[in-house]
Scaffold this motif. Structure first.
Motif, PDB file in Angstrom:
ATOM      1  N   ASN A 273       0.634  -1.157  -0.062  1.00 51.70           N
ATOM      2  CA  ASN A 273      -0.052   0.020   0.002  1.00 51.70           C
ATOM      3  C   ASN A 273       0.820   1.113  -0.002  1.00 51.70           C
ATOM      4  O   ASN A 273       0.694   2.397  -0.642  1.00 51.70           O
ATOM      5  N   GLU A 274       1.762   1.260   0.731  1.00 51.55           N
ATOM      6  CA  GLU A 274       2.831   2.401   0.786  1.00 51.55           C
ATOM      7  C   GLU A 274       3.358   2.523  -0.629  1.00 51.55           C
ATOM      8  O   GLU A 274       3.678   3.705  -1.072  1.00 51.55           O
TER       9      GLU A 274
ATOM     10  N   THR B 173       2.204   2.036  -3.471  1.00 53.97           N
ATOM     11  CA  THR B 173       1.091   2.468  -4.408  1.00 53.97           C
ATOM     12  C   THR B 173       1.138   3.945  -4.101  1.00 53.97           C
ATOM     13  O   THR B 173       1.009   4.601  -5.057  1.00 53.97           O
ATOM     14  N   PHE B 174       1.110   4.329  -2.850  1.00 52.21           N
ATOM     15  CA  PHE B 174       1.021   5.769  -2.351  1.00 52.21           C
ATOM     16  C   PHE B 174       2.260   6.479  -3.158  1.00 52.21           C
ATOM     17  O   PHE B 174       2.073   7.584  -3.575  1.00 52.21           O
TER      18      PHE B 174
ATOM     19  N   TRP C 266      -3.276  10.131  -1.326  1.00 52.93           N
ATOM     20  CA  TRP C 266      -3.146  10.192   0.129  1.00 52.93           C
ATOM     21  C   TRP C 266      -4.648   9.655   0.423  1.00 52.93           C
ATOM     22  O   TRP C 266      -4.634   8.669   1.424  1.00 52.93           O
TER      23      TRP C 266
ATOM     24  N   TRP D  80      -4.266   5.815  -0.045  1.00 53.48           N
ATOM     25  CA  TRP D  80      -3.501   5.013   1.033  1.00 53.48           C
ATOM     26  C   TRP D  80      -4.283   4.706   2.138  1.00 53.48           C
ATOM     27  O   TRP D  80      -4.288   3.770   2.863  1.00 53.48           O
TER      28      TRP D  80
ATOM     29  N   GLU E 271      -5.559   1.332   3.765  1.00 51.79           N
ATOM     30  CA  GLU E 271      -4.985   0.791   4.987  1.00 51.79           C
ATOM     31  C   GLU E 271      -6.172   0.787   6.061  1.00 51.79           C
ATOM     32  O   GLU E 271      -5.950  -0.428   6.543  1.00 51.79           O
TER      33      GLU E 271
END
Length: 116
Positions: free
Chosen positions: A23-24, A26-27, A74, A77, A81
């Motif tokens: 996920n990070e 992808t951010f 943002w 993310w 999350e």
């Protein structure tokens, strides 16, 4: 120990670290995309491609898309999350179509500006 943003980390259980790291990544990809879009807008003005009015319009569209991509990064993310922590379905990329249409419009403005 408090983690930022608390609105995300106070929910649910800690997910598998591989999912959080994905996920990070992808951010960070959205941030890179944002920077590339803003750079495209700046480059159009610096290189003076095409007629000034069309060029400025295309540069502003690219800059606006860059800001939108950063915001999307943002929001995406945090949503992902939260979903991971609650073991829910992942959210869909809601503004993908807006970015595609915006890029097509910006490129069309460049083409028209060069052809005129």
């Amino acid at each position: 120990m408090s983690r930022f943003p608390r609105s995300v980390y106070e929910l649910g259980e800690e997910p598998d670290p591989r999912f959080s790291l994905a996920n990070e990544r992808t951010f960070l990809a959205w941030i890179r995309t944002s920077l590339a879009l803003v750079a495209a807008g700046v480059a159009l003005e610096v290189l003076q491609v095409g007629q000034p009015g069309w060029r400025l319009a295309a540069a502003l569209v690219f800059a606006a898309l860059g800001v939108l991509a950063a915001v999307r990064g943002w929001v995406g993310w945090t949503g992902t999350e939260r979903a991971l922590r609650r073991d829910e379905a992942l959210p869909s990329p809601a503004i993908g179509l807006v970015l595609v249409v915006g890029i097509v419009v910006a490129v069309a403005l460049i083409v028209v500006g060069v052809a005129v």
